[in-house]
Design a protein around this motif. Sequence first.
Motif, PDB file in Angstrom:
ATOM      1  N   ASN A 175      61.355  48.750  16.852  1.00  0.00           N
ATOM      2  CA  ASN A 175      60.838  48.018  15.690  1.00  0.00           C
ATOM      3  C   ASN A 175      60.298  48.932  14.606  1.00  0.00           C
ATOM      4  N   TRP A 176      60.423  50.234  14.751  1.00  0.00           N
ATOM      5  CA  TRP A 176      59.897  51.191  13.780  1.00  0.00           C
ATOM      6  C   TRP A 176      61.009  51.688  12.864  1.00  0.00           C
ATOM      7  N   VAL A 177      60.632  51.935  11.595  1.00  0.00           N
ATOM      8  CA  VAL A 177      61.570  52.477  10.616  1.00  0.00           C
ATOM      9  C   VAL A 177      60.906  53.657   9.908  1.00  0.00           C
ATOM     10  N   VAL A 178      61.581  54.801   9.879  1.00  0.00           N
ATOM     11  CA  VAL A 178      61.095  55.968   9.140  1.00  0.00           C
ATOM     12  C   VAL A 178      62.170  56.362   8.131  1.00  0.00           C
ATOM     13  N   GLY A 179      61.727  56.931   7.009  1.00  0.00           N
ATOM     14  CA  GLY A 179      62.712  57.291   6.001  1.00  0.00           C
ATOM     15  C   GLY A 179      62.168  58.221   4.942  1.00  0.00           C
ATOM     16  N   ALA A 180      63.062  58.662   4.068  1.00  0.00           N
ATOM     17  CA  ALA A 180      62.721  59.518   2.929  1.00  0.00           C
ATOM     18  C   ALA A 180      63.382  58.930   1.692  1.00  0.00           C
ATOM     19  N   PHE A 181      62.760  59.161   0.509  1.00  0.00           N
ATOM     20  CA  PHE A 181      63.281  58.565  -0.713  1.00  0.00           C
ATOM     21  C   PHE A 181      62.879  59.404  -1.915  1.00  0.00           C
ATOM     22  N   ALA A 182      63.516  59.121  -3.043  1.00  0.00           N
ATOM     23  CA  ALA A 182      63.154  59.701  -4.335  1.00  0.00           C
ATOM     24  C   ALA A 182      63.335  58.621  -5.391  1.00  0.00           C
ATOM     25  N   ASP A 183      62.451  58.609  -6.403  1.00  0.00           N
ATOM     26  CA  ASP A 183      62.603  57.641  -7.487  1.00  0.00           C
ATOM     27  C   ASP A 183      62.229  58.263  -8.822  1.00  0.00           C
ATOM     28  N   TYR A 184      62.719  57.647  -9.884  1.00  0.00           N
ATOM     29  CA  TYR A 184      62.442  58.087 -11.253  1.00  0.00           C
ATOM     30  C   TYR A 184      62.024  56.870 -12.066  1.00  0.00           C
ATOM     31  N   ASP A 185      60.912  57.013 -12.822  1.00  0.00           N
ATOM     32  CA  ASP A 185      60.392  55.927 -13.653  1.00  0.00           C
ATOM     33  C   ASP A 185      60.490  56.325 -15.126  1.00  0.00           C
TER      34      ASP A 185
END
Length: 254
Positions: free
Chosen positions: A95-105
């Motif tokens: 039931n666990w979720v791990v992740g990496a991300f990048a965003d631009y505003d």
Amino acid sequence: MKKIALALTAVVAMTGAASAADLAARPYTKAPVVAAPITSWTGCYLGGGGGAAMTNNDSNLYDPVAGVALTSNVTTGARGWFGTVQGGCDYQFQNWVVGAFADYDFMDVHGDTALFPGLSGQQKQDWQWAVGGRVGYLILPQLLTYVSGGYTQAHWKDTTLNALGFGPVLTSPGFTKSGWFIGTGDEYALTTFLPGLFWKTEYRYSEFDRQNGPINDTAGVFTGINSTQKLREHSVRSELVYRFNWGGPLVAKY
């Protein structure tokens, strides 16, 4: 005798037919309950959306040679909106979720600033980007709640300081500052509308390194006075996310 023999023959025939019918009957059994497969959260995604941001700026002026403050601390604020684009990857185990991300505003967050008594101007933040990770828990097969954190960088444009009745008299050059952020949010699978579509909403707090910069006149000549600014930002963002799963159907245990 013939009548007795025929009667016995008929009884034997009916008994055999009844036995054959009994052997052909199938006992009723209920089909086992199988958990319905759900979309795996393992995979990469792209998203886009927008939100609102609020920034507080604690600032004052000081003499960089003597190292003494020339004004008391003043807190000003900025408000505005932003659009955002994002990409990332997640991995689900149980039931666990791990992740990496990048965003631009891309942003329009602005407000009045007063770096010097009697002088004021509009300070504007026009862009920001962040890279980080998140850890979440599936409280429902289609609902993830998570916390996030990481590194961020933002840019503020030049600020022109105006004196009442005299127009522009000083300028504060624009700057780019790095910092960190923490956040929390929810993501919901909208797979009944479109397979792979998710809706994510997140609150984020960002804090940036202190900015120490010159105060110039309108010709760009240094006045001998510096400003120090400490900026903190609160934002709320909402995005639609399309997930490119590579894990296929998954049965989770709850």
